[in-house]
Design an enzyme around this catalytic site. Structure first.
Site, mmCIF file in Angstrom:
data_model
loop_
_atom_site.group_PDB
_atom_site.id
_atom_site.type_symbol
_atom_site.label_atom_id
_atom_site.label_comp_id
_atom_site.label_asym_id
_atom_site.label_seq_id
_atom_site.Cartn_x
_atom_site.Cartn_y
_atom_site.Cartn_z
ATOM 1 N N GLY A 1 4.633 10.122 -17.791
ATOM 2 C CA GLY A 1 3.825 8.904 -17.850
ATOM 3 C C GLY A 1 3.874 8.274 -19.232
ATOM 4 O O GLY A 1 3.917 7.049 -19.376
ATOM 5 N N TRP B 1 7.198 6.607 -19.534
ATOM 6 C CA TRP B 1 7.204 5.356 -18.767
ATOM 7 C C TRP B 1 6.744 4.196 -19.638
ATOM 8 O O TRP B 1 7.238 3.075 -19.516
ATOM 9 C CB TRP B 1 6.296 5.483 -17.546
ATOM 10 N N HIS B 2 5.792 4.455 -20.529
ATOM 11 C CA HIS B 2 5.255 3.386 -21.369
ATOM 12 C C HIS B 2 6.259 2.875 -22.385
ATOM 13 O O HIS B 2 6.148 1.726 -22.834
ATOM 14 C CB HIS B 2 3.994 3.862 -22.097
ATOM 15 N N GLY B 3 7.205 3.689 -22.769
ATOM 16 C CA GLY B 3 8.167 3.209 -23.743
ATOM 17 C C GLY B 3 9.180 4.259 -24.128
ATOM 18 O O GLY B 3 8.907 5.467 -24.060
ATOM 19 N N PHE C 1 6.458 -3.042 -21.741
ATOM 20 C CA PHE C 1 6.629 -1.828 -20.946
ATOM 21 C C PHE C 1 7.329 -2.114 -19.624
ATOM 22 O O PHE C 1 7.747 -1.216 -18.949
ATOM 23 C CB PHE C 1 5.283 -1.165 -20.663
#
Length: 555
Positions: free
Chosen positions: A399, A402-404, A555
């Protein structure tokens, strides 16, 4: 006329130019709603119109990346049709595997190519370079200069990829049926209020609404307008003003301020990122409501959370729900581990050691595994807890990724995952877990808020070494002096007052907020228009020199 030509011509504009806090977007939306009022009665025409306008808006902000979005829509539409017709389990598994590979390939290529190449070079001391193979093919066919050879991140790719995966997986699980036609699916994926920044909309929640007749009561209209105003207030005042006039100055130059000002600035950043993202979500929900569609709430007063677990139930709920249903539970959830659990945790752990350079983590890993091994020998039930802990860590680390595409996001995810693991064990022995005493409740909220804010040092400071510099400033150069405090407070007092206002509003009882909404909805239309006019004037004063892009656009 010049503005209309700029907005509706086929010349490129940035995502920032057509963001919810820019006048150009509201001109676009006004024209859209005028046309929508004539076309909404026919369901198929409505789907086609919204799809075309959404793709046009995406083209304006992302150029030829619209072809990537269109390709994703076409392939996943037919995959959904195909997997619904196939009855043999093996055939269905092959289709779902192809769907996952197809969708994650584009996400991995455009978002993580640089990150993984740099990490690989760092691990194995190689010198590989990233190049855009697809752009080279395109330039060879259409001519040099047609496509950008540098790998750029398509806007919203993380969001529409996850939506596409969930659609095919839900059909595979027989939780939903395919949409009736291509245009309905295209409408669902490309729908402009959420395609760039979410929330991640699940097919089972949204697609049934496509086949309902348009309706908009006076109450729904009032609620929609209030949501839009609330979202703009959060974004322009609570997020942008505080960021421009205080947070950016301190966070980007922590060495120029006493350490405790970094703490105050990070408190402000927690307010900023909440106001930024929840403000966007409020506007998206309000816009959708005006069109007759309901998007589920994405935030529930997250800083009222009294534990890390409670926080993640309240923050970015659509992403949390997606990760739970399509990653955490398939890994085994609370009950068991799978081959994927063990493979993922080993790969992630090795990767984490190499990108951080913290080789001491090897001893931490060996120690933890040894403790788990001893505990399992004492009680086989511990194996269930171990699997739950590993699945949680995997989910939160991925997770974070996923943000960066940054090691700091991986560290941020790992810290939150570890906190969830610790909390799940602590709550079983804590004497305060079920306490209703207000001091205990206050203390738990304070600890949770400060922990979440602390981890966001890695979220906000993306350059290598920047989090370490801020931590050094906080712990080794706190340097509180009354005169300095007074001077800095006088310098930044407008932003500090806005921060206090923002936290006061956030921590207000929910019934007060519900009363404000109901009061606005019941207000006569003429008075509503007057309130909106005054509100716009106030916003203009706050936004005149403080435009900031939406955080989640990256993102």
């Amino acid at each position: 006329m010049e503005s209309l030509h700029r907005i509706f011509s086929f010349t490129h504009m940035s995502a920032d130019d057509l963001a919810f806090n820019r006048l150009d977007f509201w001109i676009f939306f006004l024209v859209f709603m005028v046309l929508f009022s004539f076309l909404h009665k026919n369901q198929l025409v409505r789907s086609m119109f919204i799809t075309v306008m959404s793709l046009f808006l995406y083209f304006k902000t992302s150029g030829f990346f619209v072809t990537l979005l269109a390709l994703s829509v076409i392939v996943n539409f037919f995959l959904g049709k195909w997997i619904f017709k196939v009855e043999k389990p093996l055939g269905r598994k092959w289709i779902i595997a192809f769907s996952a590979v197809f969708n994650l390939f584009f996400l991995g290529f455009f978002k993580y190519a640089h990150f993984f190449t740099e990490s690989f070079n760092k691990m194995f001391h190689t010198d590989y370079e990233v190049f855009n193979t697809f752009a080279q093919w395109g330039n060879g066919f259409f001519g040099d200069g047609t496509f950008e050879t540098t790998i750029l991140l398509p806007a919203g790719v993380s969001f529409f990829t996850f939506q596409s995966i969930s659609y095919v997986v839900d059909i595979y699980r027989k939780e939903i049926q395919p949409v009736r036609n291509f245009w309905d699916y295209a409408f669902y994926v490309t729908y402009f209020p959420h395609v760039l920044m979410g929330p991640i909309v699940r097919a089972r929640d949204f697609i049934p609404q496509i086949y309902q007749k348009f309706q908009l009561t006076q109450k729904e209209f009032g609620e929609a307008v209030f949501l839009i105003m609330k979202g703009l207030f959060k974004k322009i005042v609570l997020a942008d003003f505080v960021a421009t006039h205080f947070i950016n100055m301190v966070v980007d130059n922590p060495g120029e301020y006493p350490g405790y000002w970094s703490v105050i600035a990070m408190w402000g950043y927690s307010l900023q990122i909440y106001g930024d993202f929840s403000g966007y979500t409020d506007i998206a929900i309000g816009i959708s409501k005006l069109m007759g569609f309901e998007l589920l709430p994405n935030f529930n007063s997250p800083y009222k959370a009294n534990s890390v677990a409670d926080f993640w139930r309240r923050w970015h709920k659509s992403l949390g729900s997606w990760l739970k249903d399509y990653l955490y539970i398939p890994l085994g959830g609370n009950k068991k581990g799978t081959i994927g659990t063990y493979v993922a945790i080993i790969v992630i752990f090795i990767f984490l050691i190499f990108i951080t350079g913290w080789y001491e983590l090897i001893f931490v890993y060996i120690g933890l595994m040894s403790l788990y091994g001893i505990a399992i020998l004492i009680s086989p039930k511990v194996k269930t807890f171990m699997h739950r802990d590993l699945n949680l860590l995997i989910t939160m680390i991925l997770g974070g990724l996923w943000h960066g595409a940054s090691e700091n996001f991986v560290i941020w995810g790992a810290m939150n995952g570890l906190a969830l693991v610790i909390y799940n064990h602590w709550k079983k022995i804590s004497p305060y877990e079920k306490s209703s005493w207000w001091i205990v409740h206050f203390w738990k909220i304070l600890i949770t808020f400060n922990f979440i804010t602390f981890t966001r040092i890695w979220f906000r400071l993306k350059t290598e070494g920047a989090p370490k510099n801020m931590l050094d400033r906080i712990f080794n150069h706190f340097d509180f002096e009354w005169e300095t405090f007074q001077t800095l407070t006088n310098t930044y007092y407008p932003a500090l007052l806005i921060m206090l206002l923002g936290f006061f509003i956030h921590w207000m009882p929910q019934k007060w907020k519900d009363f404000m909404v109901s009061s606005f909805v019941k207000t006569p239309m003429v008075l509503q228009m007057l309130i909106i006019a005054i509100f716009i004037v106030i916003l203009y004063q706050a936004a005149s020199d403080s435009f900031q892009p939406f955080v989640y656009l990256e993102f």
